[in-house]
Design a protein around this motif. Structure first.
Motif, PDB file in Angstrom:
ATOM      1  N   VAL A 103       0.855  -1.184   0.000  1.00  0.00           N
ATOM      2  CA  VAL A 103       0.000   0.000   0.000  1.00  0.00           C
ATOM      3  C   VAL A 103       0.892   1.235   0.000  1.00  0.00           C
ATOM      4  CG1 VAL A 103      -1.670   1.330   1.346  1.00  0.00           C
ATOM      5  CG2 VAL A 103      -1.914  -1.157   1.155  1.00  0.00           C
ATOM      6  N   ALA A 104       0.618   2.166  -0.915  1.00  0.00           N
ATOM      7  CA  ALA A 104       1.432   3.372  -1.042  1.00  0.00           C
ATOM      8  C   ALA A 104       0.528   4.570  -1.303  1.00  0.00           C
ATOM      9  CB  ALA A 104       2.450   3.205  -2.165  1.00  0.00           C
ATOM     10  N   SER A 105       1.100   5.763  -1.216  1.00  0.00           N
ATOM     11  CA  SER A 105       0.309   6.995  -1.338  1.00  0.00           C
ATOM     12  C   SER A 105       0.227   7.493  -2.776  1.00  0.00           C
ATOM     13  CB  SER A 105       0.914   8.096  -0.464  1.00  0.00           C
ATOM     14  OG  SER A 105       0.272   9.338  -0.718  1.00  0.00           O
ATOM     15  N   HIS A 106      -0.972   7.978  -3.123  1.00  0.00           N
ATOM     16  CA  HIS A 106      -1.200   8.632  -4.418  1.00  0.00           C
ATOM     17  C   HIS A 106      -1.755  10.036  -4.179  1.00  0.00           C
ATOM     18  CE1 HIS A 106      -1.389   8.662  -8.683  1.00  0.00           C
ATOM     19  NE2 HIS A 106      -2.692   8.502  -8.824  1.00  0.00           N
ATOM     20  N   GLY A 107      -1.332  10.624  -3.030  1.00  0.00           N
ATOM     21  CA  GLY A 107      -1.858  11.930  -2.657  1.00  0.00           C
ATOM     22  C   GLY A 107      -3.236  11.798  -2.033  1.00  0.00           C
ATOM     23  N   TYR A 108      -3.866  12.925  -1.762  1.00  0.00           N
ATOM     24  CA  TYR A 108      -5.191  12.868  -1.139  1.00  0.00           C
ATOM     25  C   TYR A 108      -6.315  13.228  -2.105  1.00  0.00           C
ATOM     26  CZ  TYR A 108      -8.371  12.525   2.767  1.00  0.00           C
ATOM     27  OH  TYR A 108      -9.369  12.101   3.606  1.00  0.00           O
ATOM     28  N   PHE A 109      -6.139  14.294  -2.901  1.00  0.00           N
ATOM     29  CA  PHE A 109      -7.227  14.752  -3.775  1.00  0.00           C
ATOM     30  C   PHE A 109      -6.866  14.754  -5.258  1.00  0.00           C
ATOM     31  CE2 PHE A 109      -8.658  16.951   0.196  1.00  0.00           C
ATOM     32  CZ  PHE A 109      -9.890  16.332   0.299  1.00  0.00           C
ATOM     33  N   HIS A 110      -5.854  14.000  -5.663  1.00  0.00           N
ATOM     34  CA  HIS A 110      -5.455  13.922  -7.074  1.00  0.00           C
ATOM     35  C   HIS A 110      -5.182  15.314  -7.647  1.00  0.00           C
ATOM     36  CE1 HIS A 110      -5.226  12.435 -11.229  1.00  0.00           C
ATOM     37  NE2 HIS A 110      -5.150  11.219 -10.694  1.00  0.00           N
ATOM     38  N   LYS A 111      -4.280  16.037  -7.012  1.00  0.00           N
ATOM     39  CA  LYS A 111      -3.936  17.389  -7.433  1.00  0.00           C
ATOM     40  C   LYS A 111      -2.686  17.398  -8.318  1.00  0.00           C
ATOM     41  CE  LYS A 111      -5.968  19.883  -3.524  1.00  0.00           C
ATOM     42  NZ  LYS A 111      -5.713  20.860  -2.428  1.00  0.00           N
ATOM     43  N   ASP A 112      -2.419  18.553  -8.906  1.00  0.00           N
ATOM     44  CA  ASP A 112      -1.238  18.744  -9.747  1.00  0.00           C
ATOM     45  C   ASP A 112      -0.068  19.158  -8.860  1.00  0.00           C
ATOM     46  OD1 ASP A 112       0.714  19.404 -11.539  1.00  0.00           O
ATOM     47  OD2 ASP A 112      -0.423  20.975 -12.562  1.00  0.00           O
ATOM     48  N   HIS A 113       0.781  18.203  -8.531  1.00  0.00           N
ATOM     49  CA  HIS A 113       1.890  18.480  -7.614  1.00  0.00           C
ATOM     50  C   HIS A 113       2.996  19.306  -8.259  1.00  0.00           C
ATOM     51  CE1 HIS A 113       0.743  15.959  -4.093  1.00  0.00           C
ATOM     52  NE2 HIS A 113      -0.045  15.426  -5.005  1.00  0.00           N
ATOM     53  N   SER A 114       2.993  19.397  -9.578  1.00  0.00           N
ATOM     54  CA  SER A 114       4.026  20.191 -10.249  1.00  0.00           C
ATOM     55  C   SER A 114       3.813  21.684 -10.041  1.00  0.00           C
ATOM     56  CB  SER A 114       4.040  19.883 -11.750  1.00  0.00           C
ATOM     57  OG  SER A 114       2.866  20.365 -12.382  1.00  0.00           O
ATOM     58  N   ALA A 115       2.611  22.064  -9.615  1.00  0.00           N
ATOM     59  CA  ALA A 115       2.287  23.478  -9.430  1.00  0.00           C
ATOM     60  C   ALA A 115       2.318  23.889  -7.959  1.00  0.00           C
ATOM     61  CB  ALA A 115       0.907  23.777 -10.014  1.00  0.00           C
ATOM     62  N   MET A 116       2.823  23.005  -7.099  1.00  0.00           N
ATOM     63  CA  MET A 116       2.784  23.261  -5.664  1.00  0.00           C
ATOM     64  C   MET A 116       4.159  23.589  -5.095  1.00  0.00           C
ATOM     65  SD  MET A 116       0.349  20.218  -4.224  1.00  0.00           S
ATOM     66  CE  MET A 116      -1.286  19.912  -4.863  1.00  0.00           C
ATOM     67  N   SER A 117       4.147  24.371  -4.029  1.00  0.00           N
ATOM     68  CA  SER A 117       5.366  24.619  -3.267  1.00  0.00           C
ATOM     69  C   SER A 117       5.684  23.382  -2.438  1.00  0.00           C
ATOM     70  CB  SER A 117       5.159  25.811  -2.333  1.00  0.00           C
ATOM     71  OG  SER A 117       4.171  25.489  -1.351  1.00  0.00           O
TER      72      SER A 117
END
Length: 242
Positions: A113-127
Protein backbone atom coordinates in the motif's frame (compact mmCIF):
# COMPACT_ATOMS: atom_id res chain seq x y z
CA UNK A 1 39.81 40.29 -49.78
CA UNK A 2 41.18 40.71 -46.25
CA UNK A 3 37.91 42.23 -45.05
CA UNK A 4 35.94 39.43 -46.71
CA UNK A 5 38.11 36.76 -45.10
CA UNK A 6 37.81 38.34 -41.65
CA UNK A 7 34.07 38.63 -42.12
CA UNK A 8 33.79 34.95 -42.96
CA UNK A 9 36.01 34.05 -40.00
CA UNK A 10 33.87 36.11 -37.63
CA UNK A 11 30.70 34.56 -39.03
CA UNK A 12 32.16 31.08 -38.56
CA UNK A 13 33.06 31.81 -34.93
CA UNK A 14 29.59 33.18 -34.24
CA UNK A 15 28.00 30.04 -35.68
CA UNK A 16 30.27 27.87 -33.52
CA UNK A 17 29.38 29.82 -30.37
CA UNK A 18 25.67 29.64 -31.18
CA UNK A 19 25.86 25.90 -31.82
CA UNK A 20 27.62 25.32 -28.51
CA UNK A 21 25.00 27.36 -26.68
CA UNK A 22 22.23 25.29 -28.25
CA UNK A 23 23.98 22.06 -27.22
CA UNK A 24 24.35 23.31 -23.66
CA UNK A 25 20.66 24.24 -23.57
CA UNK A 26 19.66 20.78 -24.81
CA UNK A 27 21.83 19.04 -22.21
CA UNK A 28 20.38 21.17 -19.42
CA UNK A 29 16.85 20.51 -20.61
CA UNK A 30 17.38 16.75 -20.69
CA UNK A 31 19.02 16.81 -17.27
CA UNK A 32 16.10 18.57 -15.64
CA UNK A 33 13.07 16.94 -17.12
CA UNK A 34 11.08 15.10 -14.50
CA UNK A 35 8.35 13.64 -16.66
CA UNK A 36 7.95 13.56 -20.44
CA UNK A 37 4.65 11.73 -20.72
CA UNK A 38 2.34 14.33 -19.19
CA UNK A 39 3.07 17.63 -17.50
CA UNK A 40 6.73 18.43 -18.17
CA UNK A 41 8.24 19.97 -15.08
CA UNK A 42 11.66 20.84 -13.75
CA UNK A 43 13.18 18.13 -11.59
CA UNK A 44 16.71 16.79 -11.41
CA UNK A 45 17.07 13.28 -12.85
CA UNK A 46 19.97 12.77 -10.46
CA UNK A 47 17.67 12.86 -7.43
CA UNK A 48 18.30 9.69 -5.45
CA UNK A 49 14.70 9.70 -4.24
CA UNK A 50 13.15 9.39 -7.73
CA UNK A 51 12.65 6.03 -9.45
CA UNK A 52 11.35 5.21 -12.93
CA UNK A 53 12.41 1.56 -12.65
CA UNK A 54 14.47 -0.82 -10.53
CA UNK A 55 17.84 -0.95 -12.30
CA UNK A 56 18.80 -4.21 -10.60
CA UNK A 57 15.27 -5.47 -10.14
CA UNK A 58 14.52 -9.17 -10.29
CA UNK A 59 10.90 -8.87 -11.42
CA UNK A 60 8.21 -6.69 -12.94
CA UNK A 61 6.17 -4.37 -10.74
CA UNK A 62 2.52 -3.92 -11.70
CA UNK A 63 1.31 -0.67 -10.14
CA UNK A 64 -2.35 0.22 -9.68
CA UNK A 65 -3.28 3.86 -9.07
CA UNK A 66 -6.60 3.92 -7.23
CA UNK A 67 -9.13 6.72 -6.80
CA UNK A 68 -12.26 4.88 -7.96
CA UNK A 69 -13.82 1.58 -9.10
CA UNK A 70 -13.81 -0.33 -5.82
CA UNK A 71 -15.48 -3.37 -7.42
CA UNK A 72 -12.64 -3.64 -9.93
CA UNK A 73 -10.04 -3.29 -7.18
CA UNK A 74 -11.56 -6.38 -5.58
CA UNK A 75 -11.55 -8.22 -8.92
CA UNK A 76 -7.89 -7.32 -9.46
CA UNK A 77 -6.98 -8.66 -6.02
CA UNK A 78 -8.80 -11.91 -6.79
CA UNK A 79 -6.85 -12.31 -10.04
CA UNK A 80 -3.54 -11.56 -8.32
CA UNK A 81 -4.40 -14.12 -5.63
CA UNK A 82 -5.20 -16.70 -8.31
CA UNK A 83 -1.73 -16.23 -9.79
CA UNK A 84 -0.05 -16.02 -6.39
CA UNK A 85 1.63 -12.67 -7.06
CA UNK A 86 1.88 -9.33 -5.27
CA UNK A 87 1.55 -5.78 -6.57
CA UNK A 88 1.72 -2.21 -5.33
CA UNK A 89 -1.46 -0.14 -4.97
CA UNK A 90 -0.97 3.63 -4.94
CA UNK A 91 -4.09 4.80 -3.14
CA UNK A 92 -5.72 8.21 -3.08
CA UNK A 93 -6.55 9.39 0.42
CA UNK A 94 -10.06 10.57 -0.44
CA UNK A 95 -10.88 7.10 -1.84
CA UNK A 96 -9.25 5.35 1.13
CA UNK A 97 -11.36 7.40 3.52
CA UNK A 98 -14.51 5.97 1.90
CA UNK A 99 -13.15 2.44 1.40
CA UNK A 100 -11.31 1.57 4.60
CA UNK A 101 -12.23 -2.13 4.46
CA UNK A 102 -10.96 -2.46 0.89
CA UNK A 103 -7.67 -0.74 1.73
CA UNK A 104 -7.22 -3.02 4.71
CA UNK A 105 -7.98 -6.03 2.51
CA UNK A 106 -5.33 -4.96 -0.02
CA UNK A 107 -2.76 -4.94 2.75
CA UNK A 108 -4.08 -8.12 4.38
CA UNK A 109 -3.65 -10.02 1.11
CA UNK A 110 0.04 -9.14 1.09
CA UNK A 111 0.09 -6.31 -1.43
CA UNK A 112 2.00 -3.10 -0.93
CA UNK A 113 0.00 0.00 0.00
CA UNK A 114 1.43 3.37 -1.04
CA UNK A 115 0.31 7.00 -1.34
CA UNK A 116 -1.20 8.63 -4.42
CA UNK A 117 -1.86 11.93 -2.66
CA UNK A 118 -5.19 12.87 -1.14
CA UNK A 119 -7.23 14.75 -3.77
CA UNK A 120 -5.46 13.92 -7.07
CA UNK A 121 -3.94 17.39 -7.43
CA UNK A 122 -1.24 18.74 -9.75
CA UNK A 123 1.89 18.48 -7.61
CA UNK A 124 4.03 20.19 -10.25
CA UNK A 125 2.29 23.48 -9.43
CA UNK A 126 2.78 23.26 -5.66
CA UNK A 127 5.37 24.62 -3.27
CA UNK A 128 7.20 22.24 -0.96
CA UNK A 129 4.85 23.16 1.88
CA UNK A 130 1.77 22.61 -0.28
CA UNK A 131 3.11 19.23 -1.42
CA UNK A 132 3.54 18.18 2.20
CA UNK A 133 0.03 19.37 3.10
CA UNK A 134 -1.44 17.29 0.26
CA UNK A 135 0.63 14.12 0.71
CA UNK A 136 0.99 13.81 4.48
CA UNK A 137 -2.74 13.31 5.29
CA UNK A 138 -2.92 10.38 2.86
CA UNK A 139 0.18 8.82 4.38
CA UNK A 140 -1.18 9.19 7.91
CA UNK A 141 -4.53 7.72 6.90
CA UNK A 142 -2.97 4.70 5.18
CA UNK A 143 -0.61 4.22 8.12
CA UNK A 144 -3.59 4.17 10.47
CA UNK A 145 -5.69 1.81 8.33
CA UNK A 146 -2.93 -0.72 7.67
CA UNK A 147 -0.79 -0.19 10.76
CA UNK A 148 2.32 -0.06 8.59
CA UNK A 149 4.83 2.54 7.45
CA UNK A 150 4.06 4.00 4.02
CA UNK A 151 7.28 4.31 2.02
CA UNK A 152 6.25 5.30 -1.52
CA UNK A 153 4.43 8.13 -3.27
CA UNK A 154 3.29 8.25 -6.90
CA UNK A 155 2.30 11.74 -8.10
CA UNK A 156 -1.11 11.91 -9.81
CA UNK A 157 -0.75 12.18 -13.60
CA UNK A 158 3.00 11.84 -13.09
CA UNK A 159 3.18 15.57 -12.39
CA UNK A 160 5.86 16.67 -9.95
CA UNK A 161 8.60 19.24 -9.46
CA UNK A 162 11.71 19.73 -7.35
CA UNK A 163 9.51 20.87 -4.47
CA UNK A 164 7.66 17.52 -4.62
CA UNK A 165 10.92 15.59 -4.41
CA UNK A 166 12.12 17.71 -1.50
CA UNK A 167 8.79 17.30 0.30
CA UNK A 168 8.89 13.53 -0.09
CA UNK A 169 12.48 13.36 1.07
CA UNK A 170 11.53 15.25 4.23
CA UNK A 171 8.72 12.72 4.85
CA UNK A 172 10.88 9.67 4.13
CA UNK A 173 9.02 8.78 0.92
CA UNK A 174 10.40 7.54 -2.37
CA UNK A 175 8.84 9.08 -5.49
CA UNK A 176 7.79 6.42 -7.99
CA UNK A 177 7.20 6.92 -11.71
CA UNK A 178 7.06 4.20 -14.38
CA UNK A 179 8.78 2.77 -17.44
CA UNK A 180 5.53 2.09 -19.28
CA UNK A 181 2.02 3.49 -19.06
CA UNK A 182 -0.88 1.35 -20.28
CA UNK A 183 -3.06 4.51 -20.54
CA UNK A 184 -5.95 2.28 -19.53
CA UNK A 185 -7.88 5.22 -18.06
CA UNK A 186 -8.28 6.61 -21.60
CA UNK A 187 -8.13 3.69 -24.03
CA UNK A 188 -10.84 1.13 -23.31
CA UNK A 189 -9.18 -1.70 -25.22
CA UNK A 190 -7.96 -4.79 -23.35
CA UNK A 191 -5.79 -5.88 -26.28
CA UNK A 192 -4.05 -2.52 -26.44
CA UNK A 193 -3.51 -2.50 -22.68
CA UNK A 194 -1.98 -5.98 -22.89
CA UNK A 195 0.40 -4.92 -25.68
CA UNK A 196 1.52 -1.79 -23.87
CA UNK A 197 2.12 -3.74 -20.68
CA UNK A 198 4.05 -6.63 -22.20
CA UNK A 199 5.86 -5.70 -25.42
CA UNK A 200 9.59 -6.27 -24.83
CA UNK A 201 8.96 -6.31 -21.08
CA UNK A 202 12.09 -6.69 -18.94
CA UNK A 203 12.89 -7.28 -15.29
CA UNK A 204 13.01 -4.10 -13.24
CA UNK A 205 10.22 -2.33 -15.10
CA UNK A 206 7.32 -0.50 -13.44
CA UNK A 207 4.01 -0.89 -15.30
CA UNK A 208 1.29 1.69 -14.58
CA UNK A 209 -2.36 0.63 -14.56
CA UNK A 210 -5.72 1.62 -13.07
CA UNK A 211 -8.72 -0.45 -11.93
CA UNK A 212 -10.69 -0.14 -15.18
CA UNK A 213 -12.91 -2.80 -16.71
CA UNK A 214 -10.47 -3.37 -19.57
CA UNK A 215 -7.54 -3.71 -17.17
CA UNK A 216 -9.43 -6.41 -15.28
CA UNK A 217 -9.98 -8.15 -18.62
CA UNK A 218 -6.34 -7.82 -19.70
CA UNK A 219 -4.69 -8.67 -16.38
CA UNK A 220 -4.77 -12.51 -16.62
CA UNK A 221 -3.08 -12.39 -20.04
CA UNK A 222 -0.49 -9.94 -18.73
CA UNK A 223 0.30 -12.24 -15.82
CA UNK A 224 0.46 -15.22 -18.19
CA UNK A 225 2.99 -13.35 -20.33
CA UNK A 226 5.10 -12.48 -17.28
CA UNK A 227 5.14 -16.10 -16.14
CA UNK A 228 5.74 -17.61 -19.59
CA UNK A 229 8.71 -15.31 -20.18
CA UNK A 230 10.50 -16.30 -16.99
CA UNK A 231 9.68 -13.10 -15.13
CA UNK A 232 8.01 -12.58 -11.76
CA UNK A 233 5.47 -10.04 -10.55
CA UNK A 234 6.67 -8.28 -7.39
CA UNK A 235 5.97 -5.12 -5.40
CA UNK A 236 7.85 -1.92 -6.14
CA UNK A 237 9.68 -1.97 -2.81
CA UNK A 238 10.75 -5.58 -3.34
CA UNK A 239 12.04 -4.67 -6.79
CA UNK A 240 14.01 -1.80 -5.26
CA UNK A 241 15.68 -4.23 -2.88
CA UNK A 242 13.68 -3.64 0.29
Amino acid sequence: MVISFRGKLLKSKLITVFTNLVLVAVVLAVSFVGYLGGNTVAASNENSNLFYCAENGEGVSLMFNVYEHTDNVNKIMDILDEYGVKSTFFIGGSWADDNVDCVRDIFRRGHEVASHGYFHKDHSAMSEEANIEEIRPSVKLLNMICNTKIKLFAPPSGAFCEATLNACTSMGLRVIMWTRDTIDWRDKDAGLIYTRATKNLKAGEFVLMHPTDCTVEALPKILDYIRENGLSSVTVSYNLGE
